[in-house]
Design a protein around this motif. Structure first.
Motif, short mmCIF file in Angstrom:
data_model
loop_
_atom_site.label_atom_id
_atom_site.label_comp_id
_atom_site.label_asym_id
_atom_site.label_seq_id
_atom_site.Cartn_x
_atom_site.Cartn_y
_atom_site.Cartn_z
N LEU A 58 0.83 -1.21 0.00
CA LEU A 58 0.00 0.00 0.00
C LEU A 58 0.87 1.26 0.00
O LEU A 58 0.56 2.23 -0.70
N LEU A 59 1.94 1.24 0.75
CA LEU A 59 2.85 2.38 0.78
C LEU A 59 3.48 2.61 -0.58
O LEU A 59 3.56 3.76 -1.05
N ARG B 77 2.27 1.86 -3.43
CA ARG B 77 1.21 2.44 -4.28
C ARG B 77 1.02 3.92 -3.97
O ARG B 77 0.97 4.76 -4.87
N ASP B 78 0.94 4.25 -2.68
CA ASP B 78 0.71 5.63 -2.28
C ASP B 78 1.86 6.56 -2.66
O ASP B 78 1.66 7.75 -2.90
N ASP C 8 3.52 6.18 -5.35
CA ASP C 8 3.58 6.07 -6.82
C ASP C 8 4.85 5.39 -7.31
O ASP C 8 5.37 5.71 -8.37
N ASP D 250 2.27 -0.09 -9.18
CA ASP D 250 0.86 -0.44 -9.08
C ASP D 250 0.79 -1.89 -8.62
O ASP D 250 0.92 -2.80 -9.43
#
Length: 101
Positions: free
Chosen positions: A65-66, A68-69, A71, A74
């Motif tokens: 998740l980190l 992804r956050d 960037d 994905d």
């Protein structure tokens, strides 16, 4: 786990000793602890290693998740794989717990 290595290969160089190392370490820990627990004879020992694997799997989830956050990647496919592994690990843990009773 190989997908995590491939994904983190593209993370920024500044993350080599940070997120990249942490995510890879946690990802390796999951199957390693499952394997070690599987080799144990007693249900309590098995359950202890499965619990450690579950903790590492939780770390993997957070780090995906980190990533992804931030960037960096994905991780949608890896998050789907996480869900599958979490379900399987939960069922395995329940079967080991049932063997204790």
């Amino acid at each position: 786990m190989l997908q995590i290595y491939k994904m983190t290969h593209h993370f920024p160089a500044t993350e080599q000793y940070g997120l990249t190392a942490q995510l890879r370490r946690a990802a390796v820990s999951v199957p390693a602890n499952i394997a070690e627990g599987f080799a144990k004879r007693g249900a309590l020992d098995k359950a202890r290693f499965l619990n450690i694997a579950r903790g590492s799997l939780g770390e993997v989830h957070y780090y995906l998740l980190l990533a992804r956050d931030l960037d960096y990647a994905d991780p949608a496919a890896l998050l789907d794989a996480y869900d599958q592994v979490a379900r399987l690990l939960s069922r395995y843990t329940q079967s080991v717990a049932g063997a204790r009773g």
